[in-house]
Design a protein around this motif. Structure first.
Motif, PDB file in Angstrom:
ATOM      1  N   LEU A   1       6.636  76.599 -52.903  1.00  0.00           N
ATOM      2  CA  LEU A   1       6.459  76.836 -51.780  1.00  0.00           C
ATOM      3  C   LEU A   1       6.908  75.891 -50.715  1.00  0.00           C
ATOM      4  O   LEU A   1       7.115  76.077 -49.492  1.00  0.00           O
TER       5      LEU A   1
ATOM      6  N   TYR B   1      10.330  76.751 -50.093  1.00  0.00           N
ATOM      7  CA  TYR B   1      10.426  77.751 -49.172  1.00  0.00           C
ATOM      8  C   TYR B   1      10.327  77.323 -47.768  1.00  0.00           C
ATOM      9  O   TYR B   1      11.010  77.963 -46.724  1.00  0.00           O
ATOM     10  N   ALA B   2       9.438  76.887 -47.434  1.00  0.00           N
ATOM     11  CA  ALA B   2       8.840  76.134 -46.299  1.00  0.00           C
ATOM     12  C   ALA B   2      10.126  75.447 -45.562  1.00  0.00           C
ATOM     13  O   ALA B   2      10.531  75.599 -44.293  1.00  0.00           O
TER      14      ALA B   2
ATOM     15  N   SER C   1       3.893  83.613 -43.382  1.00  0.00           N
ATOM     16  CA  SER C   1       3.026  82.700 -43.853  1.00  0.00           C
ATOM     17  C   SER C   1       2.112  83.109 -44.907  1.00  0.00           C
ATOM     18  O   SER C   1       1.202  82.442 -45.327  1.00  0.00           O
TER      19      SER C   1
ATOM     20  N   VAL D   1       0.975  84.345 -48.894  1.00  0.00           N
ATOM     21  CA  VAL D   1       1.354  84.231 -49.905  1.00  0.00           C
ATOM     22  C   VAL D   1       0.579  85.207 -50.832  1.00  0.00           C
ATOM     23  O   VAL D   1      -0.700  84.956 -50.670  1.00  0.00           O
TER      24      VAL D   1
ATOM     25  N   LEU E   1      -1.257  75.727 -51.574  1.00  0.00           N
ATOM     26  CA  LEU E   1      -0.786  76.334 -50.457  1.00  0.00           C
ATOM     27  C   LEU E   1      -0.423  75.206 -49.443  1.00  0.00           C
ATOM     28  O   LEU E   1      -1.410  74.497 -49.003  1.00  0.00           O
TER      29      LEU E   1
ATOM     30  N   PHE F   1       0.445  78.291 -44.879  1.00  0.00           N
ATOM     31  CA  PHE F   1       0.394  79.418 -45.499  1.00  0.00           C
ATOM     32  C   PHE F   1      -1.047  79.625 -45.835  1.00  0.00           C
ATOM     33  O   PHE F   1      -1.825  78.845 -45.845  1.00  0.00           O
TER      34      PHE F   1
ATOM     35  N   TYR G   1       5.389  88.874 -47.143  1.00  0.00           N
ATOM     36  CA  TYR G   1       4.860  87.897 -47.830  1.00  0.00           C
ATOM     37  C   TYR G   1       5.718  87.220 -48.793  1.00  0.00           C
ATOM     38  O   TYR G   1       6.422  87.832 -49.418  1.00  0.00           O
TER      39      TYR G   1
END
Length: 271
Positions: free
Chosen positions: A150, A153-154, A170, A172, A187, A191, A212
Protein backbone atom coordinates in the motif's frame (compact mmCIF):
# COMPACT_ATOMS: atom_id res chain seq x y z
CA UNK A 1 -10.64 -17.51 -14.75
CA UNK A 2 -6.89 -17.65 -15.05
CA UNK A 3 -4.68 -17.82 -12.02
CA UNK A 4 -1.05 -18.32 -11.18
CA UNK A 5 -0.25 -21.93 -10.43
CA UNK A 6 1.56 -22.78 -7.21
CA UNK A 7 3.86 -25.79 -7.20
CA UNK A 8 3.98 -28.29 -4.38
CA UNK A 9 7.18 -30.13 -3.61
CA UNK A 10 6.73 -33.53 -1.96
CA UNK A 11 9.66 -33.01 0.36
CA UNK A 12 8.20 -29.72 1.67
CA UNK A 13 4.64 -30.86 2.37
CA UNK A 14 3.18 -33.56 4.57
CA UNK A 15 1.31 -36.35 2.76
CA UNK A 16 -2.31 -35.52 1.86
CA UNK A 17 -5.13 -37.39 3.57
CA UNK A 18 -6.56 -40.44 1.82
CA UNK A 19 -9.01 -39.59 -1.01
CA UNK A 20 -12.64 -39.48 0.05
CA UNK A 21 -15.96 -38.16 -1.19
CA UNK A 22 -18.06 -36.05 1.17
CA UNK A 23 -21.79 -35.63 0.74
CA UNK A 24 -22.93 -34.84 4.27
CA UNK A 25 -24.42 -31.52 5.35
CA UNK A 26 -23.04 -30.66 8.79
CA UNK A 27 -25.19 -28.32 10.96
CA UNK A 28 -23.41 -25.16 12.08
CA UNK A 29 -24.22 -21.84 13.68
CA UNK A 30 -23.23 -19.23 11.13
CA UNK A 31 -23.06 -18.70 7.38
CA UNK A 32 -23.94 -21.32 4.80
CA UNK A 33 -20.70 -22.79 3.46
CA UNK A 34 -19.24 -25.29 1.04
CA UNK A 35 -16.00 -27.07 1.81
CA UNK A 36 -14.10 -30.13 0.72
CA UNK A 37 -11.13 -30.99 -1.45
CA UNK A 38 -10.18 -30.84 -5.12
CA UNK A 39 -8.90 -34.21 -6.29
CA UNK A 40 -7.45 -35.71 -9.47
CA UNK A 41 -10.32 -37.34 -11.38
CA UNK A 42 -8.16 -40.37 -12.26
CA UNK A 43 -6.09 -40.97 -9.12
CA UNK A 44 -8.09 -39.33 -6.34
CA UNK A 45 -4.96 -37.46 -5.20
CA UNK A 46 -5.46 -33.97 -3.72
CA UNK A 47 -4.52 -31.01 -5.94
CA UNK A 48 -3.12 -27.82 -4.36
CA UNK A 49 -3.42 -24.24 -5.62
CA UNK A 50 -6.69 -24.68 -7.57
CA UNK A 51 -9.15 -21.76 -7.66
CA UNK A 52 -12.76 -22.57 -6.67
CA UNK A 53 -15.71 -20.17 -7.09
CA UNK A 54 -19.42 -20.58 -6.32
CA UNK A 55 -22.42 -18.42 -7.22
CA UNK A 56 -25.91 -18.82 -5.77
CA UNK A 57 -28.55 -16.71 -7.51
CA UNK A 58 -27.21 -13.16 -7.71
CA UNK A 59 -24.63 -13.74 -4.99
CA UNK A 60 -21.04 -14.82 -5.56
CA UNK A 61 -18.57 -16.01 -2.99
CA UNK A 62 -14.95 -15.05 -2.83
CA UNK A 63 -12.69 -17.32 -4.79
CA UNK A 64 -10.81 -19.78 -2.62
CA UNK A 65 -7.59 -21.61 -3.44
CA UNK A 66 -6.98 -25.16 -2.28
CA UNK A 67 -4.24 -25.64 0.31
CA UNK A 68 -1.41 -28.17 0.22
CA UNK A 69 -3.91 -30.96 0.99
CA UNK A 70 -6.36 -29.81 -1.69
CA UNK A 71 -8.81 -28.40 0.85
CA UNK A 72 -11.01 -25.32 0.29
CA UNK A 73 -13.77 -23.42 2.14
CA UNK A 74 -16.33 -21.01 0.63
CA UNK A 75 -19.19 -19.09 2.24
CA UNK A 76 -22.17 -18.89 -0.13
CA UNK A 77 -25.87 -18.03 0.16
CA UNK A 78 -28.18 -21.00 0.68
CA UNK A 79 -29.80 -22.60 -2.35
CA UNK A 80 -28.49 -24.20 -5.52
CA UNK A 81 -24.96 -22.91 -6.09
CA UNK A 82 -23.05 -23.25 -9.34
CA UNK A 83 -19.50 -24.24 -8.45
CA UNK A 84 -16.72 -23.57 -10.96
CA UNK A 85 -13.21 -24.99 -10.82
CA UNK A 86 -10.25 -23.16 -12.31
CA UNK A 87 -9.87 -24.42 -15.90
CA UNK A 88 -12.53 -27.04 -15.14
CA UNK A 89 -16.21 -27.65 -15.77
CA UNK A 90 -18.83 -26.48 -13.30
CA UNK A 91 -21.52 -28.30 -11.34
CA UNK A 92 -24.60 -27.38 -9.31
CA UNK A 93 -24.69 -28.24 -5.61
CA UNK A 94 -27.64 -27.75 -3.23
CA UNK A 95 -26.61 -25.81 -0.11
CA UNK A 96 -28.81 -25.98 2.98
CA UNK A 97 -29.12 -22.82 5.06
CA UNK A 98 -26.80 -22.62 8.09
CA UNK A 99 -25.01 -25.82 7.14
CA UNK A 100 -21.56 -26.69 5.89
CA UNK A 101 -21.95 -28.91 2.84
CA UNK A 102 -18.91 -31.12 2.32
CA UNK A 103 -18.08 -32.19 -1.21
CA UNK A 104 -14.96 -33.27 -3.03
CA UNK A 105 -14.61 -31.78 -6.53
CA UNK A 106 -12.81 -33.64 -9.31
CA UNK A 107 -10.32 -31.89 -11.59
CA UNK A 108 -9.77 -33.48 -15.00
CA UNK A 109 -6.65 -35.67 -14.98
CA UNK A 110 -5.30 -34.05 -18.17
CA UNK A 111 -5.45 -30.63 -16.49
CA UNK A 112 -3.65 -32.00 -13.44
CA UNK A 113 -0.82 -33.20 -15.70
CA UNK A 114 -0.64 -29.82 -17.49
CA UNK A 115 -0.48 -27.97 -14.16
CA UNK A 116 2.43 -30.13 -13.05
CA UNK A 117 4.44 -28.99 -16.09
CA UNK A 118 4.00 -25.26 -15.41
CA UNK A 119 6.87 -23.44 -13.69
CA UNK A 120 6.44 -22.58 -9.99
CA UNK A 121 6.14 -19.05 -8.66
CA UNK A 122 9.28 -18.40 -6.66
CA UNK A 123 11.48 -15.47 -5.73
CA UNK A 124 15.17 -15.71 -6.60
CA UNK A 125 16.24 -16.37 -3.01
CA UNK A 126 13.48 -18.88 -2.25
CA UNK A 127 14.21 -22.61 -2.22
CA UNK A 128 13.60 -24.14 -5.63
CA UNK A 129 9.91 -24.94 -6.04
CA UNK A 130 8.99 -23.53 -2.62
CA UNK A 131 5.35 -23.84 -1.65
CA UNK A 132 3.91 -20.34 -1.13
CA UNK A 133 0.54 -20.80 0.55
CA UNK A 134 0.86 -18.58 3.59
CA UNK A 135 -1.51 -20.36 5.96
CA UNK A 136 0.99 -20.29 8.82
CA UNK A 137 2.51 -16.87 8.13
CA UNK A 138 2.39 -14.77 11.34
CA UNK A 139 -0.16 -11.93 11.29
CA UNK A 140 2.57 -9.34 11.87
CA UNK A 141 4.33 -10.47 8.69
CA UNK A 142 1.10 -10.42 6.66
CA UNK A 143 0.54 -6.84 7.88
CA UNK A 144 4.13 -5.82 7.05
CA UNK A 145 3.75 -7.10 3.48
CA UNK A 146 0.37 -5.37 3.04
CA UNK A 147 1.79 -2.11 4.42
CA UNK A 148 4.65 -2.16 1.91
CA UNK A 149 2.28 -2.89 -0.99
CA UNK A 150 0.00 0.00 0.00
CA UNK A 151 2.96 2.33 0.51
CA UNK A 152 3.93 1.74 -3.13
CA UNK A 153 0.36 2.40 -4.25
CA UNK A 154 0.14 5.63 -2.23
CA UNK A 155 3.36 6.89 -3.83
CA UNK A 156 2.22 5.91 -7.34
CA UNK A 157 -1.24 4.41 -8.05
CA UNK A 158 0.06 2.91 -11.28
CA UNK A 159 1.90 0.29 -9.24
CA UNK A 160 -1.51 -1.46 -9.06
CA UNK A 161 -3.22 -2.48 -12.31
CA UNK A 162 -5.82 0.15 -13.23
CA UNK A 163 -4.79 2.17 -10.16
CA UNK A 164 -4.63 5.29 -12.31
CA UNK A 165 -8.41 5.05 -12.86
CA UNK A 166 -9.07 6.37 -9.37
CA UNK A 167 -5.90 7.69 -7.72
CA UNK A 168 -7.94 9.15 -4.85
CA UNK A 169 -8.87 5.71 -3.52
CA UNK A 170 -8.70 5.49 0.26
CA UNK A 171 -10.58 2.23 0.86
CA UNK A 172 -8.75 -1.09 1.17
CA UNK A 173 -10.48 -4.44 1.30
CA UNK A 174 -9.10 -6.20 4.37
CA UNK A 175 -10.78 -9.64 4.32
CA UNK A 176 -8.29 -11.78 2.45
CA UNK A 177 -8.75 -15.25 1.04
CA UNK A 178 -7.63 -18.20 3.20
CA UNK A 179 -9.70 -16.86 6.14
CA UNK A 180 -7.21 -14.12 6.95
CA UNK A 181 -7.51 -10.36 7.40
CA UNK A 182 -5.01 -7.56 7.35
CA UNK A 183 -4.84 -5.65 10.60
CA UNK A 184 -5.09 -1.92 11.23
CA UNK A 185 -1.30 -1.72 11.42
CA UNK A 186 -1.09 -2.73 7.76
CA UNK A 187 -2.78 0.47 6.57
CA UNK A 188 -0.66 3.58 5.89
CA UNK A 189 -2.08 6.98 6.88
CA UNK A 190 -5.03 7.99 4.71
CA UNK A 191 -6.36 4.47 4.09
CA UNK A 192 -9.52 3.01 5.64
CA UNK A 193 -9.88 -0.77 5.90
CA UNK A 194 -13.25 -2.29 4.99
CA UNK A 195 -14.58 -5.81 4.51
CA UNK A 196 -16.45 -6.70 1.33
CA UNK A 197 -19.81 -6.33 3.13
CA UNK A 198 -18.79 -2.96 4.59
CA UNK A 199 -17.80 -1.73 1.12
CA UNK A 200 -21.23 -2.68 -0.20
CA UNK A 201 -22.74 -0.67 2.65
CA UNK A 202 -20.62 2.36 1.70
CA UNK A 203 -21.89 2.17 -1.88
CA UNK A 204 -25.52 2.15 -0.71
CA UNK A 205 -24.90 4.95 1.80
CA UNK A 206 -23.17 7.21 -0.72
CA UNK A 207 -25.40 6.25 -3.65
CA UNK A 208 -22.39 5.91 -5.92
CA UNK A 209 -19.77 3.44 -7.03
CA UNK A 210 -17.08 2.84 -4.43
CA UNK A 211 -13.60 2.02 -5.68
CA UNK A 212 -11.07 0.29 -3.46
CA UNK A 213 -7.68 -1.37 -3.45
CA UNK A 214 -8.49 -5.07 -3.58
CA UNK A 215 -5.99 -7.16 -1.63
CA UNK A 216 -7.27 -10.60 -2.64
CA UNK A 217 -4.61 -12.72 -1.00
CA UNK A 218 -1.15 -12.61 0.52
CA UNK A 219 0.81 -15.88 0.51
CA UNK A 220 4.29 -15.95 1.97
CA UNK A 221 7.20 -18.08 3.05
CA UNK A 222 10.02 -16.59 5.17
CA UNK A 223 11.66 -14.72 2.27
CA UNK A 224 9.10 -14.47 -0.53
CA UNK A 225 5.51 -13.23 -0.85
CA UNK A 226 2.94 -13.55 -3.61
CA UNK A 227 0.28 -10.81 -3.46
CA UNK A 228 -2.88 -10.73 -5.62
CA UNK A 229 -3.87 -7.07 -5.85
CA UNK A 230 -5.97 -4.82 -8.05
CA UNK A 231 -8.40 -1.92 -8.11
CA UNK A 232 -12.04 -2.95 -7.90
CA UNK A 233 -15.42 -1.36 -7.21
CA UNK A 234 -18.79 -1.92 -5.61
CA UNK A 235 -21.36 -0.51 -8.02
CA UNK A 236 -24.49 1.36 -7.08
CA UNK A 237 -27.42 -0.73 -8.35
CA UNK A 238 -28.68 0.56 -11.68
CA UNK A 239 -31.27 -1.44 -13.64
CA UNK A 240 -29.86 -2.40 -17.02
CA UNK A 241 -26.40 -0.99 -16.41
CA UNK A 242 -23.33 -3.00 -17.39
CA UNK A 243 -19.83 -2.11 -16.26
CA UNK A 244 -16.55 -3.91 -16.76
CA UNK A 245 -13.57 -3.44 -14.51
CA UNK A 246 -10.79 -4.12 -13.56
CA UNK A 247 -7.31 -5.62 -13.73
CA UNK A 248 -5.49 -7.44 -10.96
CA UNK A 249 -1.99 -8.84 -10.78
CA UNK A 250 0.08 -11.36 -8.92
CA UNK A 251 3.05 -9.45 -7.54
CA UNK A 252 6.17 -10.99 -6.08
CA UNK A 253 7.88 -9.39 -3.06
CA UNK A 254 11.17 -10.47 -1.53
CA UNK A 255 12.47 -9.85 1.98
CA UNK A 256 15.74 -7.91 1.63
CA UNK A 257 17.61 -6.57 4.67
CA UNK A 258 14.47 -6.77 6.79
CA UNK A 259 12.22 -4.95 4.27
CA UNK A 260 9.76 -6.38 1.76
CA UNK A 261 10.73 -5.19 -1.73
CA UNK A 262 8.82 -5.48 -4.99
CA UNK A 263 10.32 -7.97 -7.47
CA UNK A 264 7.83 -7.89 -10.35
CA UNK A 265 4.41 -8.90 -11.66
CA UNK A 266 4.10 -12.56 -12.55
CA UNK A 267 0.65 -12.39 -14.11
CA UNK A 268 -2.10 -9.85 -14.88
CA UNK A 269 -5.77 -10.75 -15.24
CA UNK A 270 -8.39 -8.30 -16.59
CA UNK A 271 -12.14 -8.63 -16.54
Amino acid sequence: MKRLVLAVVASCASPPPAPAMYNAAVPITGPTALEGRVVDSATGAAVAGVGVEAASGSSSSDEAFTDEHGRFHLEVDAGSAYVQLEYGSGSTIALAANHVTQRDLRLDHAEVLQRAQRPPAACPSSPRGAVILGHSTPQAEIDAIAHRVLERYAADPKTVPDGELAPHISFVRVDLDHHRRVGAGALPAGFAGKTRDELAGESKRLGSDVYYVDLRSIDADPTCALVWIGVNFVDRPRPGSIKTCCCSAAQLYELRNGRWEYVGNTETVCS
